[in-house]
Scaffold this active site. Structure first.
Site, mmCIF file in Angstrom:
data_model
loop_
_atom_site.group_PDB
_atom_site.id
_atom_site.type_symbol
_atom_site.label_atom_id
_atom_site.label_comp_id
_atom_site.label_asym_id
_atom_site.label_seq_id
_atom_site.Cartn_x
_atom_site.Cartn_y
_atom_site.Cartn_z
ATOM 1 N N LYS A 195 0.837 -1.205 0.000
ATOM 2 C CA LYS A 195 0.000 0.000 0.000
ATOM 3 C C LYS A 195 0.872 1.255 0.000
ATOM 4 O O LYS A 195 0.703 2.153 -0.800
ATOM 5 C CB LYS A 195 -0.925 -0.038 1.218
ATOM 6 C CG LYS A 195 -1.804 1.177 1.358
ATOM 7 C CD LYS A 195 -2.773 1.011 2.522
ATOM 8 C CE LYS A 195 -3.468 2.328 2.812
ATOM 9 N NZ LYS A 195 -4.436 2.236 3.901
ATOM 10 N N GLU A 201 10.450 -4.848 4.435
ATOM 11 C CA GLU A 201 10.496 -6.254 4.015
ATOM 12 C C GLU A 201 10.223 -6.383 2.513
ATOM 13 O O GLU A 201 10.943 -7.059 1.779
ATOM 14 C CB GLU A 201 9.448 -7.076 4.782
ATOM 15 C CG GLU A 201 9.721 -7.239 6.264
ATOM 16 C CD GLU A 201 9.165 -6.102 7.104
ATOM 17 O OE1 GLU A 201 8.886 -5.004 6.553
ATOM 18 O OE2 GLU A 201 9.033 -6.300 8.320
ATOM 19 N N GLY A 257 -4.939 -1.842 5.120
ATOM 20 C CA GLY A 257 -4.092 -2.962 4.690
ATOM 21 C C GLY A 257 -4.755 -4.320 4.913
ATOM 22 O O GLY A 257 -4.777 -5.171 4.027
ATOM 23 N N ARG A 258 -5.306 -4.531 6.110
ATOM 24 C CA ARG A 258 -5.865 -5.864 6.413
ATOM 25 C C ARG A 258 -7.259 -6.064 5.847
ATOM 26 O O ARG A 258 -7.872 -7.105 6.047
ATOM 27 C CB ARG A 258 -5.802 -6.123 7.918
ATOM 28 C CG ARG A 258 -6.378 -5.036 8.785
ATOM 29 C CD ARG A 258 -5.940 -5.179 10.245
ATOM 30 N NE ARG A 258 -6.346 -4.034 11.039
ATOM 31 C CZ ARG A 258 -5.633 -2.918 11.157
ATOM 32 N NH1 ARG A 258 -4.479 -2.783 10.508
ATOM 33 N NH2 ARG A 258 -6.070 -1.921 11.899
ATOM 34 N N HIS A 374 -3.856 -33.361 17.481
ATOM 35 C CA HIS A 374 -2.690 -34.164 17.859
ATOM 36 C C HIS A 374 -1.561 -33.299 18.395
ATOM 37 O O HIS A 374 -0.412 -33.740 18.445
ATOM 38 C CB HIS A 374 -2.231 -34.997 16.660
ATOM 39 C CG HIS A 374 -3.264 -36.011 16.269
ATOM 40 N ND1 HIS A 374 -3.340 -37.252 16.847
ATOM 41 C CD2 HIS A 374 -4.317 -35.930 15.419
ATOM 42 C CE1 HIS A 374 -4.371 -37.921 16.337
ATOM 43 N NE2 HIS A 374 -4.984 -37.129 15.469
ATOM 44 N N LYS A 494 9.487 -0.642 14.385
ATOM 45 C CA LYS A 494 10.060 -0.268 13.076
ATOM 46 C C LYS A 494 11.128 0.809 13.252
ATOM 47 O O LYS A 494 12.198 0.758 12.648
ATOM 48 C CB LYS A 494 8.971 0.288 12.160
ATOM 49 C CG LYS A 494 8.021 -0.742 11.587
ATOM 50 C CD LYS A 494 7.119 -0.057 10.554
ATOM 51 C CE LYS A 494 5.920 -0.894 10.188
ATOM 52 N NZ LYS A 494 4.930 -0.166 9.402
HETATM 53 O O1 F6P Z 1 2.193 -4.310 10.016
HETATM 54 C C1 F6P Z 1 1.887 -3.005 9.716
HETATM 55 C C2 F6P Z 1 1.327 -2.830 8.338
HETATM 56 O O2 F6P Z 1 1.170 -1.472 8.126
HETATM 57 C C3 F6P Z 1 0.030 -3.565 8.072
HETATM 58 O O3 F6P Z 1 -1.083 -2.933 8.566
HETATM 59 C C4 F6P Z 1 0.051 -3.674 6.594
HETATM 60 O O4 F6P Z 1 -0.874 -4.609 6.153
HETATM 61 C C5 F6P Z 1 1.482 -4.085 6.365
HETATM 62 O O5 F6P Z 1 2.207 -3.328 7.328
HETATM 63 C C6 F6P Z 1 2.027 -3.872 4.981
HETATM 64 O O6 F6P Z 1 2.000 -2.537 4.580
HETATM 65 P P1 F6P Z 1 2.210 -2.110 3.069
HETATM 66 O O7 F6P Z 1 1.084 -2.722 2.274
HETATM 67 O O8 F6P Z 1 2.161 -0.619 3.050
HETATM 68 O O9 F6P Z 1 3.523 -2.648 2.597
#
Ligand code: F6P
Length: 530
Positions: A195, A201, A257-258, A374, A494
């Site tokens: 987003k 990452e 995002g979620r 299990h 972060k």
């Molecule tokens: O973990 C924090 C967060 O902002 C989430 O809410 C989001 O889904 C994720 O990082 C990834 O963010 P982006 O889509 O901006 O890379």
């Protein structure tokens, strides 16, 4: 203060009065308990008769929802008000799946996704060497990974045959390296899903993937354009990365995002299952949206799930909640719901910035049945802690191998019944258990659970189920009075990580570190890290 509201107090008193009552008593007192405590919507069945509630419990919980003005909040959500007040953002994921009623910009991106899927599936879109794309790798994390990853796995019985979709999220190079090892750069397409397009990452993985591609493509012009597309709200950043504007599938800051799998973030899903199936997923969610908005409280599935969760968390004092899909295809559902519920409602402060005086989101965890039986089910049966759970079953198997599904369903039903009713010492004795083993062979029972049955696992029913949980999360946020749509709690780590990276690399020193962090860094530096 939430706990001093009359509606809350009434629930507290009721909970104390009901505490000694066992689920055995509740079932004995009402032979029609299943009928009285279950709801149907289309091919979904929600059985909550094994919850530790009575009709009065539900009446009081619904009174709390009224006191918290749930209907007014639903209207605010529908009107697109900026209910994510700490980020001044509207919350409009329902617009993404509104079909013909969706805003023009949503329909426009959907038609671009349709055309793109068609180009990939028909082989019109080719890689730099002229070969067709056979593998897609989604590079994203959190909401840009968990939703599409879960859905792609859930609908594996509906996959297109000529395309394989993979997901890489972890910053650990092991994630990307192990996927790339099996892939061919000439036939691999990367979807950079972010987003913000600033997530460490995802951008680290995307840069490494780009290097991998360019190492193979050499000077071939336009290789990145043929092998990289993006799903993002940040066009400036996608451009800077080198992704052509026409390869960016846009979404908007009003998509959390979620809650984003319905947007361009769903692109890998559409590639995996085909665009038509993707629209079925959206249609299922839209159907549940209509139900959530229109159904009265007594028949409203998401509200009912939310009320039960609040009851278990705040009045039965359960600190966690298990999710047990009796479906291998739904095995990623617990991970998906962990983010959806805990990142949304794991909050300490209410909308006015005042501390909440009751526990909020329980720890969400789980595993596909029968695997969980299990490993950790022992603790559910005899560990002595109240642990509510959702059992999720499919009427019809998506992979019908002879004999498997009936046995799977029998296990699902057996576990929820055993958890609810347990086994008394008298029953154990009557079944021939020797006296000295009785303590070990009795089961207290009284563990509450809900069973959700999907007639079958299709894009449509999956869309319904995900939207059901999304709206549950929203209802809970209203009941607790918090903002479910921000996630400031992830920020501190972060910031610290970016401060520590040069220190860990040995490129900088940091004198204000606590002794544990400093000691660990000194120890780790000896391993010469890249
Ligand atoms: O973990 C924090 C967060 O902002 C989430 O809410 C989001 O889904 C994720 O990082 C990834 O963010 P982006 O889509 O901006 O890379």
């Amino acid at each position: 203060m939430l706990s001093t509201l009359p509606a809350w107090q009434a629930l507290s008193d009721h909970a104390e009065a009901l505490r000694p009552t066992h689920l055995r008593d509740l079932f004995a007192a009402d032979p029609a308990r299943f009928d009285n405590f279950s709801l149907r919507h289309g091919k979904l069945l929600l059985d909550f008769s094994k919850q530790r509630i009575t009709g009065e419990t539900l009446r009081l919980l619904r009174a709390l929802a009224e006191a918290r003005e749930l209907d007014a909040w639903k209207e605010r959500l529908q009107r697109g008000e900026a209910i994510n007040h700490t980020e001044h953002r509207a919350v409009r994921h329902m617009d993404l799946r509104a079909g013909d009623q969706a805003p023009a910009e949503v329909r426009n991106v959907l038609s671009r996704i349709a055309a793109f899927c068609d180009a990939i599936h028909s082989g019109v879109w080719r890689g730099y060497s002229g070969e067709c794309i056979t593998h897609v790798v989604n590079l994203g994390i959190g909401g840009s990974d968990l939703g599409p990853r879960m859905v792609a796995k859930a609908l594996s019985a509906h996959h297109q045959i000529d395309i394989k979709v993979h997901f890489v999220s972890n910053l650990d190079g092991a994630d990307l390296a192990s996927k790339l090892a099996d892939l061919n750069p000439r036939t691999t397409l990367f979807v950079v899903a972010s987003k913000t397009f600033s997530t460490l990452e995802t951008l680290t993985n995307a840069r490494t993937a780009r290097d991998w591609l360019l190492a193979a493509a050499g000077q071939t012009s336009g290789a990145v354009a043929k092998h990289f597309v993006a799903a993002s709200t940040n066009i400036a950043a996608t451009r800077e990365f080198g992704i052509a504007d026409e390869n960016v599938f846009e979404f908007w800051d009003w998509v959390g995002g979620r809650f984003s799998l319905w947007s361009a973030i769903g692109l890998p899903v559409a590639l995996a299952i085909g665009y038509r199936n993707f629209t079925e997923l959206l249609a299922g969610a839209n159907n549940l949206d209509r139900h959530f908005i229109e159904a009265p409280a007594e028949r409203n599935l998401p509200l009912t799930l939310a009320l039960l969760s609040l009851w278990n968390t705040d009045f039965l004092r359960a600190a966690s909640h298990g999710i047990f899909p009796y479906s291998q295809s739904l095995s990623l559902l617990p991970r998906y719901l962990q983010q959806l519920e805990m990142e949304s409602n794991g909050k300490l402060y209410d909308r006015d910035g005042a501390p909440l005086d009751v526990p909020t989101c329980p720890i969400i965890w789980g595993e596909a049945g029968t695997n969980g039986q299990h490993s950790f089910f022992q603790l559910l049966h005899q560990g002595g802690q109240p642990i509510p759970s959702d059992f999720i079953a499919l009427g019809k198997s998506d992979y019908p191998l002879h004999g498997h599904h009936t046995a799977l369903l029998a296990n699902c039903l057996a576990q929820s019944a055993a958890l609810a009713f347990g086994q008394t010492a008298a029953e154990a004795r009557a079944s021939g258990i020797p006296e000295h083993l009785l303590p070990y062979r009795t089961f207290p029972g009284n563990q509450p659970s809900t069973t959700l049955v999907l007639g079958e696992l299709t894009p449509y029913t999956l869309g319904q189920m995900i939207a059901l949980y999304e709206h549950k999360v929203f209802c809970l946020s209203v009941l607790w009075g918090l903002n479910a749509f921000d996630q400031w709690g992830v920020e501190l780590g972060k910031v610290l990580a970016s401060r520590l990276t040069p220190v860990v690399r040995g490129e900088a020193d940091e004198h204000s570190l606590d002794s544990s962090t400093a000691g660990l860094i000194t120890h780790l530096r000896q391993f010469r890290m890249s």
